[in-house]
Design a protein around this motif. Structure first.
Motif, PDB file in Angstrom:
ATOM      1  N   SER A 142      -5.809  10.269   8.339  1.00 45.53           N
ATOM      2  CA  SER A 142      -6.111  11.524   8.640  1.00 45.53           C
ATOM      3  C   SER A 142      -7.954  10.996   9.202  1.00 45.53           C
ATOM      4  N   LEU A 180       1.191   9.725  11.695  1.00 43.82           N
ATOM      5  CA  LEU A 180       1.948   9.159  10.808  1.00 43.82           C
ATOM      6  C   LEU A 180       3.346   9.808  10.299  1.00 43.82           C
ATOM      7  N   SER A 214      -2.196   5.946   6.169  1.00 44.04           N
ATOM      8  CA  SER A 214      -2.316   7.354   6.480  1.00 44.04           C
ATOM      9  C   SER A 214      -3.450   8.134   5.890  1.00 44.04           C
ATOM     10  N   THR A 215      -4.554   7.610   4.825  1.00 42.83           N
ATOM     11  CA  THR A 215      -5.385   8.571   4.654  1.00 42.83           C
ATOM     12  C   THR A 215      -6.305   8.606   6.034  1.00 42.83           C
ATOM     13  N   ALA A 238      -1.506  13.897  12.667  1.00 48.69           N
ATOM     14  CA  ALA A 238      -0.328  14.467  11.642  1.00 48.69           C
ATOM     15  C   ALA A 238       0.749  13.720  12.253  1.00 48.69           C
ATOM     16  N   GLY A 277       8.897  11.618   5.548  1.00 47.61           N
ATOM     17  CA  GLY A 277       8.314  11.685   7.199  1.00 47.61           C
ATOM     18  C   GLY A 277       8.501  12.721   8.052  1.00 47.61           C
ATOM     19  N   ALA A 323      -3.697  17.281   9.088  1.00 49.16           N
ATOM     20  CA  ALA A 323      -3.548  16.170   8.465  1.00 49.16           C
ATOM     21  C   ALA A 323      -3.709  15.363   7.559  1.00 49.16           C
ATOM     22  N   THR A 368      -0.723  16.810   5.774  1.00 47.94           N
ATOM     23  CA  THR A 368       0.479  15.742   5.890  1.00 47.94           C
ATOM     24  C   THR A 368       0.279  14.539   4.473  1.00 47.94           C
ATOM     25  N   ASP A 369      -0.759  13.953   4.472  1.00 50.39           N
ATOM     26  CA  ASP A 369      -1.033  12.880   3.500  1.00 50.39           C
ATOM     27  C   ASP A 369      -0.594  13.305   2.101  1.00 50.39           C
ATOM     28  N   GLU A 420       2.756  13.104   1.767  1.00 51.87           N
ATOM     29  CA  GLU A 420       3.392  11.606   1.550  1.00 51.87           C
ATOM     30  C   GLU A 420       3.197  10.935  -0.357  1.00 51.87           C
ATOM     31  N   ILE A 478       5.562   6.955   9.090  1.00 51.07           N
ATOM     32  CA  ILE A 478       6.386   6.841   7.370  1.00 51.07           C
ATOM     33  C   ILE A 478       7.451   6.701   7.597  1.00 51.07           C
ATOM     34  N   ASP A 528       0.239   4.197   1.708  1.00 53.50           N
ATOM     35  CA  ASP A 528      -0.272   5.725   1.892  1.00 53.50           C
ATOM     36  C   ASP A 528      -2.157   5.358   2.187  1.00 53.50           C
TER      37      ASP A 528
END
Length: 341
Positions: free
Chosen positions: A171, A194, A167-168, A191, A101, A45, A48-49, A52, A198, A164
């Motif tokens: 995570s 997300l 997303s954080t 993830a 994404g 995760a 992933t962040d 991005e 995204i 963003d």
């Protein structure tokens, strides 16, 4: 001394350029923090962040360049200015987000099928929470500045930072679940979610960019123009139709047809047209370029014309047709439709 010179040069830049530069600097710093968090945790995760966030850096750089281009004056090759590049910037950013994404979704699916342990999630949560707060604050500043100065690029960049931050936070929630349950599946599942989130938001940004590049009608702006014309309507402005509003970045291009008494001299017509242009221009903080085409009236419009002591009137005044969004955008004199319909 060098820092003072740098600060002076920063504040000498145009306001929109300063905000775009702020976005770029913040994005570079935060992507470094997120990759450090990933090195500590090895969380899917968090990775992933971080991936991005790389898009943030590229997009912020392109946004800065597009704002510079949009600020350039008109020239022979760009008679309407360079403002359209801001929509291109939003589309470019959205395309990058969409591709990121898709990749994130793929890697998350692989991680879900083959999960691995997450190390030091407490450090990861702390670092990610810090980046989320910074992104939320920066995104708020960019969106507010973009709306105030009518910059699609700043609004798009700010909304990307909001994305963003979301997303954080997801995570962080995934790491928290891993800590309390010991189940690393939550990390991969976050993830995966997300990745879908995204992709959807990247598509929305591309859609907004295409709308701007294709001159899709900005209903709110058109309604604003119509409302001002109606509120300050003069007897000599018998009819307005074929009203079009095109946005070039922050600036507006407006054109319309105004029906006026056919016996007006060229000088009288010019005076009335100038009054209309000044009226509309004063209502917007951005630069407005307006072209008004004057049409001569005919006797079919007499019953809807409030012109006092008209020397050629053939029919008495009966009622005024209000100008609305529905009738002013049509390429027809709506008085004639009312009289003959």
């Amino acid at each position: 001394m060098a820092s003072r010179l740098l600060a002076r040069s920063m504040f000498s830049l145009p306001l929109k350029t300063r905000f775009a530069l702020l976005s770029l600097v913040v994005s570079v710093v935060l992507v470094a923090v997120k990759f450090y968090a990933w090195l500590l945790t090895r969380s899917q995760a968090v990775l992933t962040d971080a991936l991005e966030s790389i898009i943030n850096v590229v997009a912020s750089g392109f946004a800065l360049y597009s704002i510079y281009l949009a600020s350039l004056p008109k020239d022979e090759n760009h008679p309407y200015g360079h403002g359209k590049v801001e929509y291109l910037s939003v589309g470019f950013e959205g395309g990058l987000i969409w591709m990121a994404g898709v990749y994130i979704f793929y890697t998350a699916l692989q991680s879900l099928l083959h999960p691995h342990a997450v190390a030091r999630p407490d450090w990861g949560m702390g670092l990610l929470a810090f980046t989320a707060l910074v992104n939320l604050g920066t995104g708020f500043l960019l969106v507010r500045a973009g709306r105030k100065h009518h910059s699609p690029t700043l609004v798009g960049d700010g909304q990307h930072l909001y994305l963003d931050a979301v997303s954080t936070l997801v995570s962080c929630a995934a790491l928290l679940l891993v800590v309390f349950t010991g189940n690393v599946v939550y990390d991969s599942a976050a993830a995966l979610i997300l990745g879908v989130f995204i992709v959807v938001n990247g598509y929305r940004m591309v859609r907004r960019s295409v709308s701007g590049l294709m001159d899709e009608v900005d209903v709110a702006t058109v309604q604003h123009v119509v409302a001002e014309l109606q509120e300050h309507r003069e007897p000599a402005w018998i009819d307005v139709h074929n009203l079009r509003v095109v946005r070039y970045g922050a600036n507006l291009h407006i054109d319309c047809h105004i029906t006026m008494p056919y016996y007006f001299s060229l000088e009288q017509t010019h005076t009335e047209v100038h009054r209309i242009e000044v009226l509309v221009d004063q209502e917007f903080e951005v630069q407005v370029e307006m072209f008004v085409h004057a049409d001569p009236c005919n006797f079919a419009a007499c019953s809807h014309c409030r012109m006092p002591e008209c020397p050629v009137r053939q029919h008495p005044f009966s009622q005024e047709i209000p100008w609305t969004l529905a009738n002013v955008v049509k390429n027809e004199r709506h008085q004639l439709v009312e009289v003959m319909g």
